[in-house]
Design an enzyme around this catalytic site. Structure first.
Site, PDB file in Angstrom:
ATOM      1  N   TYR A 141     -12.688  46.419-120.629  1.00  0.00           N
ATOM      2  CA  TYR A 141     -12.939  46.372-119.191  1.00  0.00           C
ATOM      3  C   TYR A 141     -12.749  47.733-118.534  1.00  0.00           C
ATOM      4  O   TYR A 141     -13.364  48.024-117.513  1.00  0.00           O
ATOM      5  CB  TYR A 141     -11.985  45.375-118.510  1.00  0.00           C
ATOM      6  CG  TYR A 141     -12.508  43.970-118.395  1.00  0.00           C
ATOM      7  CD1 TYR A 141     -12.994  43.297-119.502  1.00  0.00           C
ATOM      8  CD2 TYR A 141     -12.494  43.308-117.170  1.00  0.00           C
ATOM      9  CE1 TYR A 141     -13.453  41.995-119.394  1.00  0.00           C
ATOM     10  CE2 TYR A 141     -12.946  42.003-117.059  1.00  0.00           C
ATOM     11  CZ  TYR A 141     -13.420  41.357-118.176  1.00  0.00           C
ATOM     12  OH  TYR A 141     -13.863  40.068-118.054  1.00  0.00           O
ATOM     13  N   LYS A 192      -9.833  40.241-133.422  1.00  0.00           N
ATOM     14  CA  LYS A 192     -11.000  40.266-134.315  1.00  0.00           C
ATOM     15  C   LYS A 192     -10.718  41.375-135.329  1.00  0.00           C
ATOM     16  O   LYS A 192     -11.488  42.339-135.470  1.00  0.00           O
ATOM     17  CB  LYS A 192     -12.276  40.510-133.479  1.00  0.00           C
ATOM     18  CG  LYS A 192     -13.582  40.328-134.233  1.00  0.00           C
ATOM     19  CD  LYS A 192     -13.934  38.876-134.532  1.00  0.00           C
ATOM     20  CE  LYS A 192     -15.159  38.809-135.431  1.00  0.00           C
ATOM     21  NZ  LYS A 192     -15.485  37.430-135.875  1.00  0.00           N
ATOM     22  N   ASP A 224     -13.242  34.026-132.856  1.00  0.00           N
ATOM     23  CA  ASP A 224     -14.277  32.990-133.008  1.00  0.00           C
ATOM     24  C   ASP A 224     -13.641  31.663-133.439  1.00  0.00           C
ATOM     25  O   ASP A 224     -13.954  30.601-132.895  1.00  0.00           O
ATOM     26  CB  ASP A 224     -15.381  33.437-133.995  1.00  0.00           C
ATOM     27  CG  ASP A 224     -14.848  33.988-135.316  1.00  0.00           C
ATOM     28  OD1 ASP A 224     -13.626  34.241-135.432  1.00  0.00           O
ATOM     29  OD2 ASP A 224     -15.663  34.174-136.240  1.00  0.00           O
ATOM     30  N   ASP A 248     -10.500  36.657-121.095  1.00  0.00           N
ATOM     31  CA  ASP A 248     -11.417  36.209-120.045  1.00  0.00           C
ATOM     32  C   ASP A 248     -12.194  34.992-120.527  1.00  0.00           C
ATOM     33  O   ASP A 248     -12.284  33.968-119.848  1.00  0.00           O
ATOM     34  CB  ASP A 248     -12.377  37.362-119.696  1.00  0.00           C
ATOM     35  CG  ASP A 248     -13.412  36.949-118.662  1.00  0.00           C
ATOM     36  OD1 ASP A 248     -13.023  36.320-117.658  1.00  0.00           O
ATOM     37  OD2 ASP A 248     -14.607  37.237-118.867  1.00  0.00           O
ATOM     38  N   ASP A 252     -11.423  30.599-119.712  1.00  0.00           N
ATOM     39  CA  ASP A 252     -12.388  29.666-119.105  1.00  0.00           C
ATOM     40  C   ASP A 252     -12.539  28.435-119.984  1.00  0.00           C
ATOM     41  O   ASP A 252     -12.615  27.304-119.496  1.00  0.00           O
ATOM     42  CB  ASP A 252     -13.769  30.325-118.944  1.00  0.00           C
ATOM     43  CG  ASP A 252     -13.966  30.921-117.561  1.00  0.00           C
ATOM     44  OD1 ASP A 252     -12.963  31.356-116.961  1.00  0.00           O
ATOM     45  OD2 ASP A 252     -15.122  30.951-117.081  1.00  0.00           O
TER      46      ASP A 252
HETATM   47  C1  IPM Z   1     -11.616  36.435-114.220  1.00  0.00           C
HETATM   48  C2  IPM Z   1     -12.984  36.797-113.727  1.00  0.00           C
HETATM   49  C3  IPM Z   1     -13.031  38.318-113.572  1.00  0.00           C
HETATM   50  C4  IPM Z   1     -12.840  38.932-114.947  1.00  0.00           C
HETATM   51  C5  IPM Z   1     -14.287  38.865-112.892  1.00  0.00           C
HETATM   52  C6  IPM Z   1     -14.556  38.191-111.566  1.00  0.00           C
HETATM   53  C7  IPM Z   1     -14.225  40.350-112.739  1.00  0.00           C
HETATM   54  O1  IPM Z   1     -13.952  36.321-114.588  1.00  0.00           O
HETATM   55  O2  IPM Z   1     -10.638  36.727-113.508  1.00  0.00           O
HETATM   56  O3  IPM Z   1     -11.529  35.846-115.290  1.00  0.00           O
HETATM   57  O4  IPM Z   1     -13.795  39.073-115.713  1.00  0.00           O
HETATM   58  O5  IPM Z   1     -11.700  39.274-115.268  1.00  0.00           O
HETATM   59 MG    MG Z   2     -13.201  35.059-116.115  1.00  0.00          MG
END
Ligand code: IPM
Ligand code: MG
Length: 360
Positions: A141, A192, A224, A248, A252
């Protein structure tokens, strides 16, 4: 001691959910003697519209000056075509980098009342309680060099750099192990290492850090496989620690196991335990302004703030049990609605939590 809290509603549903979270904070101030000072500032697309930048200097310096930041969400379709340097997301990344918020805690907890909300079978997810510890200020990032260049052939080439120093891996490792000591004492480090040298080093350093925590068991998993295991048998995990980008993605995935991303808070901490607290979900522009968003993730972010930065663990517990109680009373916003439940608005949900806290 008076705690300084900076409130950053941001974009989309941010202002609506933040109104409910600040209602809870004000109640704690009035009825539980919590000593806080709240200030508000702009971030994200709304800051860009007002000032030409998603992270105005005024916001960053207020943030640096606060003990804790409570953030709603940033982003929206109207800003998607802006130059990447001024997109709303840069506001968030700038706050993370500017305050050195390297340790991102993302719990994925399944509330028993919401077991049906998951797309996975109830027996796979019931009782789920995972903590993802994501490195937040390094890795691909932020790695340099980065950009898009034109090759001699005239073809364009995009490039980013995955880099980690040992010290960066060490400190996120310590975060993960310290949290695991307060939980089930198991850390799974996700990398990884079979392909990327950078994460081969990651694994090496995690093994080294683990020596300081003989009571915690360390395991390793390739990313993975970790993604697969998260949907196959998620309850095998206690604490997962991983890089910025893997975290990240996996967070999710873990959030969705609970079926209710609208319920999950997060904390981003620096070395001084200054923290930024925000719901895991985004700005949800499609439902913004309709009063249907779920404010519970933001309210639970207030609980995390009380726990990790303000050292008010009892108040954190109170908020968490108030949330449990409103779920027990069958109140549901649209995202967690199911048959037989009472569908309530953003505001009614916030009020219900406040009333629970008043009844204590
Ligand atoms: C998160 C979001 C952010 C990230 C974005 C909005 C920059 O997806 O906080 O997970 O990728 O870190
Ligand atoms: Mg995110």
């Amino acid at each position: 001691m008076t705690h300084k809290i900076l409130v950053l509603p941001g974009d989309g549903i941010g202002p609506e959910i933040m109104a409910e979270a600040t209602k809870v904070l004000k109640l704690l101030q009035q009825e539980y003697g919590l000593s806080i000072e709240m200030e508000q500032a702009l971030v994200g697309g709304s800051a860009y519209d007002a000032t030409g930048t998603p992270l105005p200097d005024a916001t960053l310096s207020l943030a640096k000056d606060s003990d804790a930041i409570l953030l709603g969400a940033v982003g929206g379709t109207q800003w998607e075509n802006l130059d990447i340097a001024v997109r709303p997301e840069k506001g968030l990344l700038g706050l993370r980098a500017g305050l050195g918020l390297f340790s991102n805690l993302r719990p994925a907890i399944l509330y028993p009342q919401l077991a049906d909300a998951s797309t996975l079978k109830a027996d796979v997810v019931s009782g789920l309680d995972i903590m993802i510890v994501r490195e937040l200020t390094g890795g691909i990032y932020f790695g340099q060099p980065r950009g898009v260049r034109t090759l001699d052939s005239g073809e364009k080439q995009g490039y980013n750099t995955l880099i980690y120093k040992e010290s960066e891996i060490e400190r996120i490792g310590h975060s993960a192990f310290e949290i695991a000591q307060k939980r089930d004492k198991r850390v799974c480090s996700v990398d990884k290492a079979n392909v990327l040298e950078c994460t081969e080093l990651w694994r090496e350093v995690m093994i080294r850090v683990a020596k300081d925590y003989p009571d915690v068991e360390l395991s390793h998993m390739y990313v993975d496989n970790a993604a697969m295991q998260l949907v196959r048998a998620p309850k095998q995990f206690d604490v997962m620690v991983t890089t910025n980008m893997f975290g990240d993605i996996l967070s999710d995935c873990a959030a969705m196991l609970t079926g209710s991303i609208g319920m999950l808070p997060s904390a981003s901490l620096n070395e001084k335990s200054q923290g930024m607290y925000e719901p895991i979900h985004g700005s949800a522009p499609d439902i913004a302004g309709k009063g249907v968003a779920n404010p519970l993730a933001t309210i639970l972010s207030v609980a995390m703030m009380l726990r990790y930065t303000l050292n008010e663990k009892q108040l954190a517990d109170k908020i968490e049990s108030a949330v449990n109680n409103v779920l027990d009373k069958n109140l549901r916003t649209a995202d967690i609605m199911s048959e037989g439940m009472t569908n309530v608005s953003t505001e009614a949900m916030g009020t219900a939590v406040v009333e629970e806290l008043q009844n204590k």
